[in-house]
Design an enzyme around this catalytic site. Structure first.
Site, short mmCIF file in Angstrom:
data_model
loop_
_atom_site.label_atom_id
_atom_site.label_comp_id
_atom_site.label_asym_id
_atom_site.label_seq_id
_atom_site.Cartn_x
_atom_site.Cartn_y
_atom_site.Cartn_z
N THR A 1 4.89 5.18 2.66
CA THR A 1 4.72 5.42 4.09
C THR A 1 5.65 4.53 4.91
O THR A 1 6.14 4.95 5.96
CB THR A 1 3.27 5.21 4.55
OG1 THR A 1 2.85 3.86 4.32
CG2 THR A 1 2.32 6.18 3.85
N LYS A 2 5.94 3.33 4.44
CA LYS A 2 6.89 2.47 5.14
C LYS A 2 8.30 3.04 5.04
O LYS A 2 9.07 3.01 5.99
CB LYS A 2 6.85 1.03 4.61
CG LYS A 2 5.52 0.32 4.85
CD LYS A 2 5.09 0.33 6.30
CE LYS A 2 5.56 -0.86 7.07
NZ LYS A 2 5.04 -0.94 8.45
N LEU B 1 1.63 4.02 -2.36
CA LEU B 1 1.58 4.89 -1.20
C LEU B 1 1.95 4.10 0.06
O LEU B 1 2.65 4.61 0.94
CB LEU B 1 0.19 5.51 -1.05
CG LEU B 1 0.04 6.44 0.15
CD1 LEU B 1 1.01 7.61 0.08
CD2 LEU B 1 -1.39 6.94 0.26
N TYR B 2 1.50 2.85 0.14
CA TYR B 2 1.87 2.00 1.28
C TYR B 2 3.40 1.96 1.41
O TYR B 2 3.95 2.17 2.49
CB TYR B 2 1.30 0.60 1.09
CG TYR B 2 1.86 -0.41 2.06
CD1 TYR B 2 1.43 -0.43 3.39
CD2 TYR B 2 2.83 -1.32 1.66
CE1 TYR B 2 1.95 -1.35 4.29
CE2 TYR B 2 3.35 -2.24 2.56
CZ TYR B 2 2.90 -2.25 3.87
OH TYR B 2 3.43 -3.16 4.75
N ALA B 3 4.09 1.67 0.32
CA ALA B 3 5.55 1.58 0.34
C ALA B 3 6.17 2.92 0.74
O ALA B 3 7.15 2.96 1.50
CB ALA B 3 6.09 1.11 -1.01
#
Length: 176
Positions: free
Chosen positions: A64-65, A60-62
């Site tokens: 959002t980036k 999810l981090y990736a």
């Protein structure tokens, strides 16, 4: 995954809030944004290159980036904002996070020599959900376009990191 909304709040909502302020500023600022090598996610071609796809995030981090990069493109197109995205790869040292110094055998060897202690190994099953097991940047475009030339080799960088870490956390003290 702990607190998934924090990624959305920071990397998407926070970024859009910043861009909304910038678009009404007079004069509009030139913006440099921090992205991540996590964008390359499940891409198997190594080293990673700006020419490669970034549409298979593994976390999810990736995601959002990646969304932030697409939002930046849209604000540039619609509002004319000057935006530059930098994709950082495994940042370590005084301006990075201590947990970002990845621990492969060569780096452990250097650390053992610098600290004059034997490492205690903790074996983890990798990758964890969403982790990218290996990153390696192709810097040829940065070299060609910006004249980028790395000036710190791995051993020198790790020496500096150990000195900083020891002074920041205090030699021999446990860091939490």
């Amino acid at each position: 995954m702990e607190n998934p909304s924090s990624y959305v709040h920071s990397n998407i909502a926070g970024f859009v809030s910043l861009l909304e302020i910038c678009k009404i500023a007079n004069p509009q600022p030139a913006i440099v944004c921090a992205s991540s090598s996590s964008l390359y996610g499940l891409n198997a071609k190594i080293p990673f290159s700006e020419k490669e796809r970034t549409n298979q995030p593994a976390s999810l981090y990736a995601a959002t980036k990646k969304a932030g990069e697409e939002i930046a493109h849209t604000y540039n197109h619609i509002c004319g904002l000057s935006l530059t995205e930098l994709q950082f790869f495994t940042v370590y040292g005084p301006l990075g996070w201590p947990d970002m110094a990845y621990c492969f055998s060569q780096k452990i060897y250097y650390m053992e020599r610098l600290l004059k202690v034997k490492a205690r190994w903790m074996v983890m099953k990798l990758p964890r959900n969403g982790d990218v097991s290996f990153t390696h940047a192709n810097i040829s475009l940065a070299r060609r376009e910006f004249g980028y030339r790395p000036t710190t080799d791995l051993q020198t960088g790790l020496n500096k990191f150990v000195r900083w870490y020891a002074s920041y956390y205090g030699a021999g003290k446990k860091s939490d």
